[in-house]
Design an enzyme around this catalytic site. Structure first.
Site, PDB file in Angstrom:
ATOM      1  N   GLN A 296      -3.102 -12.206   7.723  1.00  0.00           N
ATOM      2  CA  GLN A 296      -3.252 -11.934   6.288  1.00  0.00           C
ATOM      3  C   GLN A 296      -2.532 -13.012   5.479  1.00  0.00           C
ATOM      4  O   GLN A 296      -3.059 -13.532   4.493  1.00  0.00           O
ATOM      5  CB  GLN A 296      -2.674 -10.552   5.975  1.00  0.00           C
ATOM      6  CG  GLN A 296      -2.543 -10.255   4.495  1.00  0.00           C
ATOM      7  CD  GLN A 296      -2.157  -8.817   4.243  1.00  0.00           C
ATOM      8  OE1 GLN A 296      -2.982  -7.928   4.321  1.00  0.00           O
ATOM      9  NE2 GLN A 296      -0.886  -8.586   3.963  1.00  0.00           N
TER      10      GLN A 296
ATOM     11  N   GLN B 261       5.470 -11.702   7.267  1.00  0.00           N
ATOM     12  CA  GLN B 261       4.979 -12.376   8.482  1.00  0.00           C
ATOM     13  C   GLN B 261       4.385 -11.363   9.460  1.00  0.00           C
ATOM     14  O   GLN B 261       3.577 -11.702  10.312  1.00  0.00           O
ATOM     15  CB  GLN B 261       6.135 -13.153   9.131  1.00  0.00           C
ATOM     16  CG  GLN B 261       5.786 -13.885  10.413  1.00  0.00           C
ATOM     17  CD  GLN B 261       4.694 -14.927  10.220  1.00  0.00           C
ATOM     18  OE1 GLN B 261       4.716 -15.686   9.257  1.00  0.00           O
ATOM     19  NE2 GLN B 261       3.726 -14.953  11.130  1.00  0.00           N
TER      20      GLN B 261
ATOM     21  N   GLY C   4      10.739  -2.938   5.784  1.00  0.00           N
ATOM     22  CA  GLY C   4       9.958  -4.185   5.778  1.00  0.00           C
ATOM     23  C   GLY C   4       9.510  -4.522   4.366  1.00  0.00           C
ATOM     24  O   GLY C   4       9.691  -5.647   3.886  1.00  0.00           O
ATOM     25  N   HIS C   5       8.948  -3.527   3.677  1.00  0.00           N
ATOM     26  CA  HIS C   5       8.555  -3.742   2.277  1.00  0.00           C
ATOM     27  C   HIS C   5       9.780  -4.096   1.425  1.00  0.00           C
ATOM     28  O   HIS C   5       9.714  -4.968   0.565  1.00  0.00           O
ATOM     29  CB  HIS C   5       7.933  -2.466   1.685  1.00  0.00           C
ATOM     30  CG  HIS C   5       6.688  -1.989   2.366  1.00  0.00           C
ATOM     31  ND1 HIS C   5       6.636  -0.842   3.123  1.00  0.00           N
ATOM     32  CD2 HIS C   5       5.430  -2.505   2.400  1.00  0.00           C
ATOM     33  CE1 HIS C   5       5.405  -0.669   3.572  1.00  0.00           C
ATOM     34  NE2 HIS C   5       4.656  -1.656   3.162  1.00  0.00           N
TER      35      HIS C   5
ATOM     36  N   MET D 143       0.840  -1.201   0.000  1.00  0.00           N
ATOM     37  CA  MET D 143       0.000   0.000   0.000  1.00  0.00           C
ATOM     38  C   MET D 143       0.878   1.256   0.000  1.00  0.00           C
ATOM     39  O   MET D 143       0.403   2.344   0.338  1.00  0.00           O
ATOM     40  CB  MET D 143      -0.940  -0.004   1.204  1.00  0.00           C
ATOM     41  CG  MET D 143      -1.905  -1.193   1.181  1.00  0.00           C
ATOM     42  SD  MET D 143      -3.433  -0.926   2.086  1.00  0.00           S
ATOM     43  CE  MET D 143      -2.822  -0.624   3.728  1.00  0.00           C
ATOM     44  N   GLY D 144       2.156   1.098  -0.373  1.00  0.00           N
ATOM     45  CA  GLY D 144       3.036   2.258  -0.449  1.00  0.00           C
ATOM     46  C   GLY D 144       3.505   2.714   0.919  1.00  0.00           C
ATOM     47  O   GLY D 144       3.428   1.962   1.893  1.00  0.00           O
TER      48      GLY D 144
END
Ligand code: AMP
Length: 280
Positions: free
Chosen positions: A150, A145, A33-34, A27-28
């Site tokens: 999710q 994780q 982490g991304h 989601m930008g």
């Protein structure tokens, strides 16, 4: 790096890309982490696609859709530096055109924990992930994780609907003090930010107790709760769970992979985190 905003252009583009192709949905408001997901995808695939889409259908009416942090320019620069081939960044109208009325409804797994507090959240997640997978047609899709439920919901979605994609889980990236990185951490005041690592300490306590031979799930839950309750800046604890890592059913005893998870509220900010104990 190519940036595309329509379904048709993205599908067209990936048709001529070398395989395997890895997709990293986001989601930008990107953070390390991304980027861990992107790096893993870069290592494992000939083509890497990242998507940026703040998905309105996974936000509840009282939630932070309008204020969710957005910084497309910075995100694109970060993704370019990681060697991403394509950024797919559709508008809400592209994903949900007028008349859109078909949903992917996950089952019982999505009703527990986050699903109980955020009704409809995982329906929005499952629907958008299915659409992203259909547009980008990846061989692998990468999820953190950090959002443990999710991940479990998407694994089951891919299995149940034969989506033909390998779901890859990437470990949670944390700040030096243990706080899991999250785009929502930017909402925290300096005082709240300083207090927030208590979540990691509380989850770690459950891990340590388990390593010390404590298998009683209720004991682990109370140990986590006790540490969280001692922090005055935590205004509410939505849940403390010790659940089977796959089914997310609450356990009596931990004798296999279990997810210890919690969601807490600090002011306007809701923070979630989890730790897997018992292997897995
Ligand atoms: P989001 O942009 O919050 O939807 O997150 C996009 C993806 O990045 C999801 O698969 C998240 O689980 C993952 N993610 C977010 N924060 C972290 C983190 N701290 N460590 C690892 N993965 C993360």
């Amino acid at each position: 790096m190519q940036t595309l905003s329509t379904n048709i252009a993205a599908t067209d583009y990936v048709r001529s890309c070398p395989r395997p192709l890895g997709l990293v949905p986001t989601m930008g408001a990107l953070h390390e982490g991304h980027l861990a997901l992107v790096r893993r995808a870069r290592e494992e695939n000939a083509t890497v696609v990242a998507s940026i889409f703040v998905n309105p259908t996974q936000f509840g009416p009282q939630e932070d859709l309008a204020t969710y942090p957005r910084d497309m320019e910075r995100d694109l620069a970060l993704l370019e530096a990681e060697g991403v081939n394509l950024v797919y960044a559709p508008s809400p109208e592209e994903v949900y055109p007028p008349g859109f009325d078909t949903w992917v409804e996950p089952g019982a797994l999505a009703e527990r924990l986050e699903g109980a507090v955020r009704p409809g959240h995982f329906r929005g997640v499952a629907t958008v992930v299915t659409k992203l997978l259909n547009v980008v047609t990846p061989d692998r899709a990468y999820f953190g994780q950090k959002d443990g439920q999710q991940l479990a919901v998407i694994r089951q979605l891919a299995r149940d609907l034969n989506l033909g994609v390998e779901v890859v889980a990437v470990p949670t990236v944390r700040d030096a003090d243990g706080l899991a990185l999250s785009s929502r951490n930017t909402y925290l005041t300096p005082e709240q930010r300083a207090a927030a690592p208590v979540i990691y300490r509380a989850l770690s306590e459950a891990g340590n107790l388990w390593l010390g031979g404590e298998g009683n799930a209720a004991t682990l839950r109370s140990a986590v709760r006790c540490i969280l309750e001692a922090e005055p800046l935590i205004e509410a604890i939505d849940y403390v769970s010790v659940a089977d890592a796959t089914s997310l059913l609450e356990l009596v005893r931990v004798d296999g992979p279990a997810m210890v998870s919690t969601a807490v509220r600090m002011g306007r900010t809701r923070l979630i985190d989890n730790m897997v104990v018992g292997g897995g």
